[in-house]
Design a protein around this motif. Structure first.
Motif, PDB file in Angstrom:
ATOM      1  N   ASP A   1      -2.807  12.895  -0.646  1.00 38.04           N
ATOM      2  CA  ASP A   1      -3.991  12.871   0.208  1.00 38.04           C
ATOM      3  C   ASP A   1      -3.626  13.546   1.528  1.00 38.04           C
ATOM      4  O   ASP A   1      -2.946  12.970   2.373  1.00 38.04           O
ATOM      5  N   THR A   2      -4.088  14.780   1.712  1.00 37.33           N
ATOM      6  CA  THR A   2      -3.648  15.573   2.859  1.00 37.33           C
ATOM      7  C   THR A   2      -4.515  15.412   4.103  1.00 37.33           C
ATOM      8  O   THR A   2      -4.086  15.769   5.203  1.00 37.33           O
ATOM      9  N   THR A   3      -5.725  14.885   3.971  1.00 39.51           N
ATOM     10  CA  THR A   3      -6.620  14.789   5.129  1.00 39.51           C
ATOM     11  C   THR A   3      -6.010  14.015   6.294  1.00 39.51           C
ATOM     12  O   THR A   3      -6.146  14.441   7.452  1.00 39.51           O
ATOM     13  N   PRO A   4      -5.320  12.887   6.057  1.00 40.13           N
ATOM     14  CA  PRO A   4      -4.721  12.168   7.193  1.00 40.13           C
ATOM     15  C   PRO A   4      -3.629  12.936   7.928  1.00 40.13           C
ATOM     16  O   PRO A   4      -3.208  12.521   9.012  1.00 40.13           O
ATOM     17  N   PHE A   5      -3.172  14.056   7.364  1.00 40.07           N
ATOM     18  CA  PHE A   5      -2.154  14.865   8.026  1.00 40.07           C
ATOM     19  C   PHE A   5      -2.754  15.789   9.088  1.00 40.07           C
ATOM     20  O   PHE A   5      -2.043  16.255   9.979  1.00 40.07           O
ATOM     21  N   VAL A   6      -4.045  16.096   8.971  1.00 43.17           N
ATOM     22  CA  VAL A   6      -4.659  17.143   9.793  1.00 43.17           C
ATOM     23  C   VAL A   6      -5.159  16.548  11.108  1.00 43.17           C
ATOM     24  O   VAL A   6      -6.122  15.777  11.137  1.00 43.17           O
ATOM     25  N   ASP A   7      -4.537  16.942  12.191  1.00 39.45           N
ATOM     26  CA  ASP A   7      -4.791  16.322  13.497  1.00 39.45           C
ATOM     27  C   ASP A   7      -6.217  16.551  14.011  1.00 39.45           C
ATOM     28  O   ASP A   7      -6.766  15.705  14.713  1.00 39.45           O
TER      29      ASP A   7
ATOM     30  N   SER B   1       0.811  -1.218   0.000  1.00 37.11           N
ATOM     31  CA  SER B   1       0.000   0.000   0.000  1.00 37.11           C
ATOM     32  C   SER B   1       0.839   1.259   0.000  1.00 37.11           C
ATOM     33  O   SER B   1       0.456   2.277  -0.560  1.00 37.11           O
ATOM     34  N   PHE B   2       2.008   1.207   0.635  1.00 39.28           N
ATOM     35  CA  PHE B   2       2.729   2.442   0.863  1.00 39.28           C
ATOM     36  C   PHE B   2       4.138   2.463   0.292  1.00 39.28           C
ATOM     37  O   PHE B   2       4.851   3.434   0.440  1.00 39.28           O
ATOM     38  N   ALA B   3       4.577   1.380  -0.336  1.00 35.84           N
ATOM     39  CA  ALA B   3       5.964   1.311  -0.767  1.00 35.84           C
ATOM     40  C   ALA B   3       6.262   2.256  -1.929  1.00 35.84           C
ATOM     41  O   ALA B   3       7.390   2.676  -2.092  1.00 35.84           O
ATOM     42  N   HIS B   4       5.270   2.586  -2.743  1.00 41.28           N
ATOM     43  CA  HIS B   4       5.529   3.460  -3.865  1.00 41.28           C
ATOM     44  C   HIS B   4       4.241   4.160  -4.263  1.00 41.28           C
ATOM     45  O   HIS B   4       3.142   3.727  -3.911  1.00 41.28           O
ATOM     46  N   LEU B   5       4.400   5.252  -5.010  1.00 36.85           N
ATOM     47  CA  LEU B   5       3.253   5.983  -5.517  1.00 36.85           C
ATOM     48  C   LEU B   5       2.881   5.414  -6.886  1.00 36.85           C
ATOM     49  O   LEU B   5       3.736   5.296  -7.764  1.00 36.85           O
ATOM     50  N   GLN B   6       1.620   5.087  -7.052  1.00 34.96           N
ATOM     51  CA  GLN B   6       1.183   4.569  -8.342  1.00 34.96           C
ATOM     52  C   GLN B   6       1.330   5.648  -9.399  1.00 34.96           C
ATOM     53  O   GLN B   6       1.032   6.821  -9.163  1.00 34.96           O
ATOM     54  N   ARG B   7       1.787   5.264 -10.567  1.00 40.38           N
ATOM     55  CA  ARG B   7       2.104   6.226 -11.627  1.00 40.38           C
ATOM     56  C   ARG B   7       1.203   6.002 -12.843  1.00 40.38           C
ATOM     57  O   ARG B   7       0.969   4.868 -13.252  1.00 40.38           O
ATOM     58  N   PHE B   8       0.732   7.113 -13.422  1.00 37.93           N
ATOM     59  CA  PHE B   8      -0.065   7.072 -14.638  1.00 37.93           C
ATOM     60  C   PHE B   8       0.610   7.942 -15.695  1.00 37.93           C
ATOM     61  O   PHE B   8       1.193   8.983 -15.373  1.00 37.93           O
ATOM     62  N   GLU B   9       0.516   7.506 -16.937  1.00 37.56           N
ATOM     63  CA  GLU B   9       1.104   8.253 -18.045  1.00 37.56           C
ATOM     64  C   GLU B   9       0.008   9.003 -18.792  1.00 37.56           C
ATOM     65  O   GLU B   9      -1.029   8.425 -19.121  1.00 37.56           O
ATOM     66  N   HIS B  10       0.248  10.288 -19.041  1.00 43.01           N
ATOM     67  CA  HIS B  10      -0.705  11.086 -19.815  1.00 43.01           C
ATOM     68  C   HIS B  10       0.105  11.920 -20.807  1.00 43.01           C
ATOM     69  O   HIS B  10       0.790  12.858 -20.410  1.00 43.01           O
ATOM     70  N   PRO B  11       0.050  11.589 -22.077  1.00 43.97           N
ATOM     71  CA  PRO B  11       0.882  12.287 -23.064  1.00 43.97           C
ATOM     72  C   PRO B  11       0.504  13.751 -23.218  1.00 43.97           C
ATOM     73  O   PRO B  11      -0.666  14.128 -23.077  1.00 43.97           O
ATOM     74  N   ALA B  12       1.515  14.567 -23.511  1.00 45.11           N
ATOM     75  CA  ALA B  12       1.282  15.964 -23.837  1.00 45.11           C
ATOM     76  C   ALA B  12       0.797  16.054 -25.284  1.00 45.11           C
ATOM     77  O   ALA B  12       0.680  15.034 -25.978  1.00 45.11           O
TER      78      ALA B  12
ATOM     79  N   THR C   1       4.310   9.037   7.262  1.00 43.93           N
ATOM     80  CA  THR C   1       5.756   8.805   7.132  1.00 43.93           C
ATOM     81  C   THR C   1       6.103   8.320   5.740  1.00 43.93           C
ATOM     82  O   THR C   1       7.036   8.830   5.094  1.00 43.93           O
ATOM     83  N   ASN C   2       5.343   7.346   5.260  1.00 49.41           N
ATOM     84  CA  ASN C   2       5.668   6.742   3.974  1.00 49.41           C
ATOM     85  C   ASN C   2       5.359   7.642   2.799  1.00 49.41           C
ATOM     86  O   ASN C   2       6.120   7.672   1.826  1.00 49.41           O
ATOM     87  N   ILE C   3       4.271   8.392   2.863  1.00 45.69           N
ATOM     88  CA  ILE C   3       3.948   9.254   1.729  1.00 45.69           C
ATOM     89  C   ILE C   3       4.977  10.364   1.600  1.00 45.69           C
ATOM     90  O   ILE C   3       5.369  10.746   0.484  1.00 45.69           O
ATOM     91  N   LEU C   4       5.469  10.895   2.702  1.00 45.64           N
ATOM     92  CA  LEU C   4       6.497  11.924   2.639  1.00 45.64           C
ATOM     93  C   LEU C   4       7.798  11.363   2.084  1.00 45.64           C
ATOM     94  O   LEU C   4       8.470  11.994   1.262  1.00 45.64           O
ATOM     95  N   LYS C   5       8.141  10.156   2.508  1.00 46.27           N
ATOM     96  CA  LYS C   5       9.355   9.511   2.010  1.00 46.27           C
ATOM     97  C   LYS C   5       9.238   9.218   0.525  1.00 46.27           C
ATOM     98  O   LYS C   5      10.162   9.496  -0.255  1.00 46.27           O
ATOM     99  N   ASP C   6       8.092   8.671   0.116  1.00 50.74           N
ATOM    100  CA  ASP C   6       7.900   8.308  -1.288  1.00 50.74           C
ATOM    101  C   ASP C   6       7.803   9.544  -2.174  1.00 50.74           C
ATOM    102  O   ASP C   6       8.294   9.552  -3.309  1.00 50.74           O
ATOM    103  N   LEU C   7       7.154  10.589  -1.670  1.00 47.45           N
ATOM    104  CA  LEU C   7       7.050  11.831  -2.427  1.00 47.45           C
ATOM    105  C   LEU C   7       8.423  12.455  -2.619  1.00 47.45           C
ATOM    106  O   LEU C   7       8.766  12.900  -3.723  1.00 47.45           O
TER     107      LEU C   7
ATOM    108  N   SER D   1      -2.683   2.633   9.689  1.00 44.75           N
ATOM    109  CA  SER D   1      -1.991   3.515  10.616  1.00 44.75           C
ATOM    110  C   SER D   1      -1.787   4.859   9.945  1.00 44.75           C
ATOM    111  O   SER D   1      -1.128   4.958   8.908  1.00 44.75           O
ATOM    112  N   LEU D   2      -2.357   5.917  10.524  1.00 46.83           N
ATOM    113  CA  LEU D   2      -2.188   7.249   9.956  1.00 46.83           C
ATOM    114  C   LEU D   2      -0.729   7.689  10.035  1.00 46.83           C
ATOM    115  O   LEU D   2      -0.208   8.336   9.121  1.00 46.83           O
ATOM    116  N   LYS D   3      -0.063   7.319  11.127  1.00 45.59           N
ATOM    117  CA  LYS D   3       1.347   7.667  11.279  1.00 45.59           C
ATOM    118  C   LYS D   3       2.177   7.010  10.189  1.00 45.59           C
ATOM    119  O   LYS D   3       3.068   7.629   9.597  1.00 45.59           O
ATOM    120  N   THR D   4       1.878   5.736   9.907  1.00 50.21           N
ATOM    121  CA  THR D   4       2.593   5.021   8.848  1.00 50.21           C
ATOM    122  C   THR D   4       2.343   5.671   7.504  1.00 50.21           C
ATOM    123  O   THR D   4       3.264   5.840   6.692  1.00 50.21           O
TER     124      THR D   4
END
Length: 332
Positions: free
Chosen positions: A163-169, A27-38, A192-198, A186-189
């Motif tokens: 997804d920023t909602t889980p950041f807001v305490d 779920s958190f190891a990587h950000l899913q990527r989509f291709e959209h041509p210019a 942590t992971n989204i910041l690292k992956d981003l 886990s919101l903490k997980t």
């Protein structure tokens, strides 16, 4: 027999733990990527709208009409939604009629029959979050694509949806509303992971333009204003990786705020339907370049060397223009 039962129980518990860990990693190891041509000439154009889903009311239909007109004029490639897609409490399930009543039957213009890339907002978390993320909705309307956090590679630009909602305490302590954290063990997980992956994805990006999209504002002169959790945790990642634009909704207005210590532009487009008139935070001083407390949307045109950003009101009238250069990286 007791020993065998104990051994068997422990084995089952261990297997369940392994499965859970695998789910977390997947779920958190990587950000899913989509291709959209210019476009063939290497340019890109799109619209940005947020806080819209009200069955066409509160001028949602009027804004949609003008989006269709501008979308045709610019030959847009896609639309970005900055969240709070369905009011007041998200969707109740994949068969909720609100999806078609607030999306399919409102954004009917030919130019808007393009891919929509959407993030979740806090109101979306008050319903069935998994419904908005479900591929079932894509079968109902193929334009729809909503995930928690993902990347769209559009050749000259990369878009990083967070997804920023889980950041807001405060949502964890809200006694008036129930938030559905299903799918986030886990919101903490997650944080942590989204910041690292981003951070990793931004560092590896070779795109001319790096644009980050989230629901909540980092900097905004609207009613909600700045989000301290994003300033503390997300903003340092954006600064470290030369992000050009951060685009958000949440505040029901249009706005443009500059940064004193980085070239990042903070653009609010959360005026897709109900607007909050009569409020503006004037503490920003010269950093506040534009603010509008009515409905509207934003268009963006990108090339290898420049960006042209325009803010429109509910009548499709131009309210504010912003030009950026990759050479100068400043407003012209």
């Amino acid at each position: 027999m007791a020993c065998f039962f104990d051994y068997k129980t422990r084995a089952i518990m261990f297997l369940r733990l392994v499965v859970l860990l695998c789910m977390l990693v997947c779920s958190f190891a990587h950000l899913q990527r989509f291709e959209h041509p210019a476009k063939a000439d290497g340019t890109l154009s799109f619209l940005v709208i947020g806080d819209w889903g009200r069955n066409g009311s509160f001028n949602q239909s009027q804004v949609a009409h003008q989006m269709g007109r501008i979308g045709e004029k610019l030959d847009i490639d896609f639309v970005i939604s900055t969240g709070d897609n369905f009011y007041d409490n998200g969707l109740m399930g994949v068969n909720d009629p609100k999806f078609e009543e607030s999306f399919t039957k409102v954004y009917t213009a030919k130019s808007l029959q393009k891919q929509w890339y959407s993030v979740l907002g806090n109101h979306d978390y008050r319903g069935d979050v998994e419904a908005q993320l479900s591929p079932v909705l894509r079968k109902i309307d193929s334009r729809w694509l909503c995930l928690r956090s993902f990347i769209v590679n559009a050749e000259i630009a990369e878009f990083f949806f967070v997804d920023t909602t889980p950041f807001v305490d405060k949502y964890l302590m809200d006694k008036d509303h129930t938030y559905n954290w299903q799918g986030l063990p886990s919101l903490k997980t997650y944080r942590t992971n989204i910041l690292k992956d981003l951070d990793l994805a931004l560092r590896e990006s070779s795109a001319k333009w790096k644009i980050v999209i989230g629901h909540h504002a980092i900097r905004s002169a609207g009613y909600h204003g700045d989000t301290p959790e994003l300033i503390n945790h997300l903003l340092p990642v954006l600064k470290a990786n030369n992000v050009d634009l951060y685009m958000n909704g949440h505040d029901h207005c249009l706005g443009h705020v500059t940064s004193q210590d980085s070239p990042i532009r903070f653009l609010t487009s959360g005026a897709g339907s109900k607007a909050w008139r009569g409020f503006v935070n004037s503490n920003y001083g010269k950093a506040l370049k534009f603010f509008h407390d009515g409905q509207g949307f934003v268009s963006v045109e990108l090339s290898q060397i420049d960006a042209r950003i325009v803010f429109y009101d509910v009548f499709g009238e131009v309210l504010h223009k912003l030009s950026l250069s990759k050479d100068l990286h400043s407003a012209m």
